[in-house]
Design an enzyme around this catalytic site. Structure first.
Site, PDB file in Angstrom:
ATOM      1  N   HIS A 105       9.226  -4.591  -4.315  1.00  0.00           N
ATOM      2  CA  HIS A 105       7.880  -4.382  -4.843  1.00  0.00           C
ATOM      3  C   HIS A 105       7.864  -3.773  -6.254  1.00  0.00           C
ATOM      4  O   HIS A 105       7.021  -2.930  -6.575  1.00  0.00           O
ATOM      5  CB  HIS A 105       7.075  -3.466  -3.912  1.00  0.00           C
ATOM      6  CG  HIS A 105       6.838  -4.032  -2.533  1.00  0.00           C
ATOM      7  ND1 HIS A 105       6.726  -5.367  -2.276  1.00  0.00           N
ATOM      8  CD2 HIS A 105       6.677  -3.403  -1.330  1.00  0.00           C
ATOM      9  CE1 HIS A 105       6.497  -5.549  -0.977  1.00  0.00           C
ATOM     10  NE2 HIS A 105       6.477  -4.384  -0.372  1.00  0.00           N
ATOM     11  N   HIS A 178      -1.251  -6.010  -0.334  1.00  0.00           N
ATOM     12  CA  HIS A 178      -0.478  -5.451   0.772  1.00  0.00           C
ATOM     13  C   HIS A 178      -1.366  -4.746   1.798  1.00  0.00           C
ATOM     14  O   HIS A 178      -0.946  -3.772   2.435  1.00  0.00           O
ATOM     15  CB  HIS A 178       0.563  -4.480   0.204  1.00  0.00           C
ATOM     16  CG  HIS A 178       1.802  -4.354   1.012  1.00  0.00           C
ATOM     17  ND1 HIS A 178       1.827  -3.782   2.268  1.00  0.00           N
ATOM     18  CD2 HIS A 178       3.065  -4.753   0.759  1.00  0.00           C
ATOM     19  CE1 HIS A 178       3.061  -3.808   2.735  1.00  0.00           C
ATOM     20  NE2 HIS A 178       3.830  -4.400   1.844  1.00  0.00           N
ATOM     21  N   GLU A 316       1.028 -11.115   3.362  1.00  0.00           N
ATOM     22  CA  GLU A 316       1.192 -10.997   1.914  1.00  0.00           C
ATOM     23  C   GLU A 316       1.516 -12.374   1.344  1.00  0.00           C
ATOM     24  O   GLU A 316       2.642 -12.858   1.480  1.00  0.00           O
ATOM     25  CB  GLU A 316       2.329 -10.035   1.598  1.00  0.00           C
ATOM     26  CG  GLU A 316       2.226  -8.686   2.281  1.00  0.00           C
ATOM     27  CD  GLU A 316       3.583  -7.994   2.400  1.00  0.00           C
ATOM     28  OE1 GLU A 316       4.347  -7.984   1.427  1.00  0.00           O
ATOM     29  OE2 GLU A 316       3.882  -7.466   3.482  1.00  0.00           O
TER      30      GLU A 316
HETATM   31  C1  BGC Z   1       8.182  -5.361   3.227  1.00  0.00           C
HETATM   32  C2  BGC Z   1       8.650  -4.351   4.237  1.00  0.00           C
HETATM   33  C3  BGC Z   1       8.329  -2.970   3.700  1.00  0.00           C
HETATM   34  C4  BGC Z   1       6.846  -2.883   3.401  1.00  0.00           C
HETATM   35  C5  BGC Z   1       6.452  -1.563   2.764  1.00  0.00           C
HETATM   36  C6  BGC Z   1       6.718  -5.212   3.034  1.00  0.00           C
HETATM   37  O1  BGC Z   1       6.249  -6.135   2.104  1.00  0.00           O
HETATM   38  O2  BGC Z   1       8.513  -6.679   3.593  1.00  0.00           O
HETATM   39  O3  BGC Z   1      10.033  -4.468   4.486  1.00  0.00           O
HETATM   40  O4  BGC Z   1       8.706  -1.969   4.599  1.00  0.00           O
HETATM   41  O5  BGC Z   1       6.471  -3.911   2.534  1.00  0.00           O
HETATM   42  O6  BGC Z   1       7.151  -1.359   1.579  1.00  0.00           O
END
Ligand code: BGC
Length: 349
Positions: A105, A178, A316
């Site tokens: 991210h 998210h 997402e």
């Molecule tokens: C990821 C997860 C992660 C979460 C929070 C998601 O997009 O795939 O592995 O724990 O985001 O960061």
């Protein structure tokens, strides 16, 4: 109708404003200029009872941490980038390493969800346009870039999110939203395991340790990953399966069937029969990360509601994880002549 109110301040004393989009059916979406984060989403059920169906916090300062990325606009690049690096035209660019040996991210402390965006209301369109300018080299990415994220609430209960990016140099983009949905309401103190899910995906991308795709695009048929017929999240989440074990449940990218560039299509549906709410998801992107909230740490959220592990699910929409480095995956590299535009819609029935 759009209203706004002061919501707090950042540590460098920038004002944070919460914008509320309302429609005639009692639906309301509240988004703040800090992180272009979706804070609340009030949705009526069959009986007309309204619940806030996204997880989040009451105060801006809680979002300074936000380890689970509640409501966040994530970017410039969401999901994993292996070893935190990617190459464009023989130049290697490095992002911070923040998830095992990889990048997740973009940046947990300085990504899209941790900056203040400019906001402009468009009353006629019942939408707010959030803009953010990023400098060449910021967080490791090339290009002076302008990003826009527009949230629009329609009269047919659709929350439309439009993403736009332009740049003066070739660069990589892959933004997503998210939000953690729980159709019973964020304060139900229950998991999402009895919600039913349908995905328009007959394939998914397998992962290895660290949740990086192996590159294999595997059929879902005959596996716990088959959501082509609607089923509860709980039905197969506990199955003995290496892919599930690697990420403690569902945390995989599903490959959308019939993908065509710029074609917005229905890609997912979530039904909560007890709550009397259904959410449809529409997108023009080739993938969706279905994350069942496995890594959540139990905590108290809005109105002191208890959020258990798997207290919300994320859908997402995105290009595939690690697409910058994986042969065979479409690379969302944009340039001065090729801006980025994409649409995701969360629609409630
Ligand atoms: C990821 C997860 C992660 C979460 C929070 C998601 O997009 O795939 O592995 O724990 O985001 O960061």
């Amino acid at each position: 109708m759009i209203t706004e109110k002061k919501f707090g301040r950042t540590l460098d004393k920038q004002e944070v404003v919460l914008y509320s989009l309302k429609n005639e059916n009692g639906m309301q979406a509240d988004i703040m200029n800090y992180g272009a984060i979706l804070v609340n989403l009030f949705v009526p059920n069959k009986a007309g009872e309204v619940a806030d169906v996204v997880l989040g916090y009451d105060r801006v300062k809680d979002y300074f941490v936000n380890g689970s990325y509640f409501g966040a606009t994530v970017g410039p690049v969401a999901n994993r980038t292996e070893k935190g690096c990617f190459e464009i035209d023989e130049t290697i660019y490095n992002l911070v390493i923040n998830d095992n040996d990889n990048n997740l991210h973009t940046d947990a402390t300085a990504g899209f969800h941790k900056v203040v965006w400019s906001a402009e209301k468009n009353e006629e369109g019942n939408e707010v346009v959030f803009s953010y300018r990023a400098k060449d080299g910021e967080l490791g990415f090339p290009g002076n870039r302008e990003f826009k994220v527009t949230y629009k609430l329609t009269s047919d209960n659709a929350l439309e999110i439009h993403y736009y990016a332009s740049t003066d140099k070739k660069t990589l983009v892959n933004p997503t939203n998210h939000s953690y949905f729980n159709l019973k309401g964020h304060d139900c103190e229950q998991t999402i395991e009895d919600e039913k899910l349908w995905l328009k995906a007959s394939h998914y991308t397998k992962v290895r340790m660290g949740a990086i795709p192996t590159g294999e695009i595997a059929p879902v048929a005959g596996t716990p990953f088959d959501f082509t017929q609607m089923k509860t999240v709980s039905q197969d989440i506990g199955a003995e399966n290496v892919q599930l074990a690697l990420v403690k449940g569902y945390d995989h990218n599903f490959v959308i069937d019939d993908y065509e560039e710029s074609k917005v299509q229905k890609i997912a549906e979530v039904v909560d029969e007890k709550a009397g709410r259904t959410m449809e998801v529409y997108s023009d992107l080739p993938g969706v990360q279905f994350y069942s909230g496995n890594n959540m740490v139990p905590e108290f959220g809005k109105e002191d509601a208890y959020y258990p592990v798997r207290g919300g699910l994320c859908l997402e929409t995105q290009f595939f994880p690690n697409c910058a480095n994986q042969d065979g995956f479409i690379k969302p590299v944009i340039g001065p002549e090729k801006p980025f535009a994409s649409t995701t819609i969360y629609k409630f029935i």
